[in-house]
Design an enzyme around this catalytic site. Structure first.
Site, PDB file in Angstrom:
ATOM      1  N   CYS A  73      41.304 -12.626  30.525  1.00  0.00           N
ATOM      2  CA  CYS A  73      42.479 -12.128  29.805  1.00  0.00           C
ATOM      3  C   CYS A  73      43.357 -11.199  30.624  1.00  0.00           C
ATOM      4  O   CYS A  73      44.585 -11.266  30.548  1.00  0.00           O
ATOM      5  CB  CYS A  73      42.078 -11.470  28.493  1.00  0.00           C
ATOM      6  SG  CYS A  73      41.161  -9.911  28.661  1.00  0.00           S
ATOM      7  N   HIS A 112      40.133  -6.511  25.449  1.00  0.00           N
ATOM      8  CA  HIS A 112      40.858  -7.780  25.459  1.00  0.00           C
ATOM      9  C   HIS A 112      42.357  -7.517  25.536  1.00  0.00           C
ATOM     10  O   HIS A 112      42.878  -6.617  24.874  1.00  0.00           O
ATOM     11  CB  HIS A 112      40.542  -8.597  24.199  1.00  0.00           C
ATOM     12  CG  HIS A 112      41.201  -9.944  24.191  1.00  0.00           C
ATOM     13  ND1 HIS A 112      41.036 -10.854  25.215  1.00  0.00           N
ATOM     14  CD2 HIS A 112      42.056 -10.522  23.301  1.00  0.00           C
ATOM     15  CE1 HIS A 112      41.744 -11.947  24.954  1.00  0.00           C
ATOM     16  NE2 HIS A 112      42.378 -11.762  23.808  1.00  0.00           N
ATOM     17  N   ASP A 127      48.264 -15.651  23.063  1.00  0.00           N
ATOM     18  CA  ASP A 127      47.053 -15.344  23.827  1.00  0.00           C
ATOM     19  C   ASP A 127      46.634 -16.606  24.579  1.00  0.00           C
ATOM     20  O   ASP A 127      46.443 -17.659  23.972  1.00  0.00           O
ATOM     21  CB  ASP A 127      45.949 -14.912  22.852  1.00  0.00           C
ATOM     22  CG  ASP A 127      44.692 -14.387  23.530  1.00  0.00           C
ATOM     23  OD1 ASP A 127      44.549 -14.558  24.746  1.00  0.00           O
ATOM     24  OD2 ASP A 127      43.840 -13.811  22.826  1.00  0.00           O
TER      25      ASP A 127
END
Length: 276
Positions: A73, A112, A127
């Site tokens: 991420c 995250h 995302d």
């Protein structure tokens, strides 16, 4: 302070199937997110090899666009956010706490990274770096309704501490991560990335996690357990038994150019003996 600039915009767009810069529309955002999760695998080979995970933009561009690698991420969503801003989207980075596979009500570290996009007054989360359950479409923030994607349905619950993203997996609404809209700076991502990539309690230093999406499927590799999940159908699973087999999967099923490293074979051999 000026925003970071992509030095490989044309190549990046080409990898995502665009010959020219598309307009910053919802349809563009949907195409970009879906194609990104198919073109660039989620993977954590660096952390398993004890190599640093560099999250400055030039390092990410080199790794992902030139070295044939994927990332996680802090890499993929940083790169993607910069692309969105370059294309003219109103977008900024936010962070969350991964609670997938944790007991209901669990609270985890803020590790995250994702992005918030506002289009025509409507707020979305986007995302491209959440592994085997990455959403493959932007999700409207301010509704608790079920939202369909090219893969699983998702929904977002609002509560006193922010929001919880849930996915419908096997008929059950499972929590994926908790997030809020707090302003984030580079140092916040640096701290989260340092924990994820180096802390002995981080799963990223102990477990191989690889994922990629495609039309009607997800592919995942957890240590030596390889699976192809067919949307609306049965999953194919098999246990990897050798180093060469696993390297072949990384190259052929996830389109990763496996790095040359003297300890790679030994690390893989350890991992494939761990059942997950």
């Amino acid at each position: 302070m000026s925003e970071p600039q992509l030095t490989n915009l044309a190549l990046y767009l080409q990898r995502l199937g665009f010959d020219a810069a598309p307009a910053p529309t919802l349809d563009t955002l949907r195409q970009l997110q879906l194609r990104h999760t198919g073109a660039f695998a989620f993977e954590n080979l660096n952390t398993l090899l004890g190599q640093p995970v560099l999250i400055d933009l030039p390092s990410i561009e080199q790794k992902v666009l030139h070295d044939g690698r994927g990332g996680y991420c802090y890499e993929l969503n940083n790169l993607f956010l910069t692309l969105l801003q370059t294309l003219g989207f109103d977008a900024r980075g936010i962070t969350g706490r991964v609670v997938m596979d944790q007991p209901e009500g669990a609270w985890a570290a803020r590790t995250h990274r994702l992005s918030l996009v506002t289009l025509d007054g409507v707020r979305y989360i986007t995302d491209v770096g959440f592994g085997g359950m990455v959403p493959t479409a932007p999700l409207i923030l301010d509704t608790d309704a079920e939202q369909l994607t090219p893969h699983e349905p998702y929904r977002i619950e609002q509560h006193a501490d922010g929001y919880t993203l849930r996915a419908n997996v096997g008929g059950e609404w499972r929590a994926m991560y908790i997030f809020d809209l707090q302003r984030q700076e580079d140092i916040d991502y640096t701290l989260g990335n340092w924990y994820v990539s180096t802390h002995p309690d981080s799963s990223f230093v102990k477990q191989l996690m690889v994922a990629r999406t495609g039309e009607g499927w997800r592919r995942t590799l957890n240590n030596g357990s390889f699976a192809i999940h067919h949307m609306g159908g049965e999953s194919e699973r098999r246990q990897v038994t050798g180093v060469d087999e696993l390297i072949g999967l990384l190259e052929n099923e996830f389109d990763i150019r496996v790095p040359q490293h003297p300890e790679l074979g030994g690390v893989i051999n350890q991992l494939i003996t761990i059942r997950k």
